[in-house]
Design an enzyme around this catalytic site. Structure first.
Site, mmCIF file in Angstrom:
data_model
loop_
_atom_site.group_PDB
_atom_site.id
_atom_site.type_symbol
_atom_site.label_atom_id
_atom_site.label_comp_id
_atom_site.label_asym_id
_atom_site.label_seq_id
_atom_site.Cartn_x
_atom_site.Cartn_y
_atom_site.Cartn_z
ATOM 1 N N LYS A 10 37.543 21.358 -17.607
ATOM 2 C CA LYS A 10 38.713 21.637 -18.446
ATOM 3 C C LYS A 10 38.830 20.586 -19.538
ATOM 4 O O LYS A 10 38.339 19.460 -19.411
ATOM 5 C CB LYS A 10 40.012 21.683 -17.623
ATOM 6 C CG LYS A 10 40.442 20.359 -16.977
ATOM 7 C CD LYS A 10 41.250 19.442 -17.873
ATOM 8 C CE LYS A 10 41.551 18.109 -17.185
ATOM 9 N NZ LYS A 10 42.097 17.095 -18.105
ATOM 10 N N ASP A 137 44.990 18.483 -10.838
ATOM 11 C CA ASP A 137 44.240 19.419 -11.667
ATOM 12 C C ASP A 137 43.617 20.566 -10.874
ATOM 13 O O ASP A 137 43.083 21.511 -11.471
ATOM 14 C CB ASP A 137 43.122 18.690 -12.422
ATOM 15 C CG ASP A 137 43.641 17.829 -13.560
ATOM 16 O OD1 ASP A 137 44.768 18.080 -14.044
ATOM 17 O OD2 ASP A 137 42.925 16.892 -13.974
#
Length: 290
Positions: A10, A137
């Site tokens: 990401k 995350d």
């Protein structure tokens, strides 16, 4: 019996650190984006009653300190399943300690794989609940795409996909401690309008140029590292629309409006840096491929 999962990295298109919470964590507001740089996580059930991590990437722990191990334990606890024995093999391509959620992606991949292997039929929300206890995350890495994140980063809202573009990611030969990055944030006492709301507007406008000029990361501002600034200068000199550090660093990404420009910039960067990747935004998180 085994399952293989493709786990994307990401980047943070925006990252506002809002405040330190009474529990010591921080409230954030950010737009997170999955990209086509993948780790591959293979999970196999055995009869050893143990959890084993196999990974030959330098610096990755192959014990209970690995997020993948914690994710397996979290899955077993949540589902109340007995551990028959689990071997987790991680083929790493996402750099570690880079702000790209490489470890979180591996943990997310384990949860997705075990959900299939155990025929647990957990919903996406249930898998994210497990993930949130493993790492901030991990829930995003499970769902992927383009998401607005709030709270400690685990409250996710789906927004429309980021406009198509080409991305170059460069990880310098130094890393940044997340704890140190937050410490610097607390000392910096940053004050500026929140960029995340503007980033959401830019994405909904479907304007890649507006997105590229709205990139902002509070960690990058607070740390102000020469090594990060040097990479950004090279990217911008080589026709990047915009460039920004991801997460707490130290990887930097740049946006381009053509493959040719991205490839040329990557070639220039490779003359000075070992870890350079060309990729693009993707709409999914972890997915079973075998």
């Amino acid at each position: 019996m085994k399952v293989k999962v493709k786990a994307p990295a990401k980047i943070n298109l925006s990252l506002d650190v809002l405040r330190r919470r009474p529990d010591g964590y921080h409230d954030v507001s950010m737009v997170m984006q999955s990209v086509s740089l993948y780790d591959y996580v293979t999970v196999e059930l055995t009869d050893t009653k143990e959890i084993e991590i196999v990974c030959d990437y330098p610096g990755v722990p192959c014990d209970e300190h690995n997020i993948a191990y914690k994710a397996a334990m979290g899955f077993l606890y949540f589902t109340k399943a007995e551990n028959p024995g689990i071997i987790i093999t991680i083929e790493k391509h996402i750099p570690t300690q880079a702000g790209l959620a490489g470890g979180s992606a591996d943990g997310a991949g384990v949860i997705v794989a075990l959900n299939k292997l155990f025929s647990a039929h957990l919903t996406e929300d249930e898998m994210c609940e497990i993930g949130s206890k493993v790492g901030a995350d991990v829930p995003f890495c499970i769902v992927g795409g383009t998401r607005l994140a709030s709270g400690t980063g685990t409250s996710l809202k789906k927004i429309i996909s980021m406009p198509k573009c080409n991305l170059v990611i460069c990880k310098p030969d130094f890393s940044v401690s997340t704890a140190e990055a937050y410490s610097r944030i607390d000392k910096a006492n940053l004050s500026h309008p929140e960029f995340t709301a503007e980033m959401v507007k830019a994405i909904y406008a479907r304007d890649i140029y507006m997105v590229s000029t709205t990139l902002l990361n509070d960690f990058e501002i607070a740390l102000n590292l020469d090594g990060i600034n040097d990479i950004k200068k090279i990217m911008l000199k080589n026709k990047a629309l915009g460039a920004c550090m991801s997460g707490s660093g130290s990887a930097v990404f740049a946006m381009f409006n053509s493959e040719k420009k991205a490839a040329k910039c990557a070639d220039v960067l490779r003359s000075s840096y070992e870890q350079v990747f060309i990729c693009e935004p993707v709409k999914d998180g972890c997915c079973v491929i075998d």
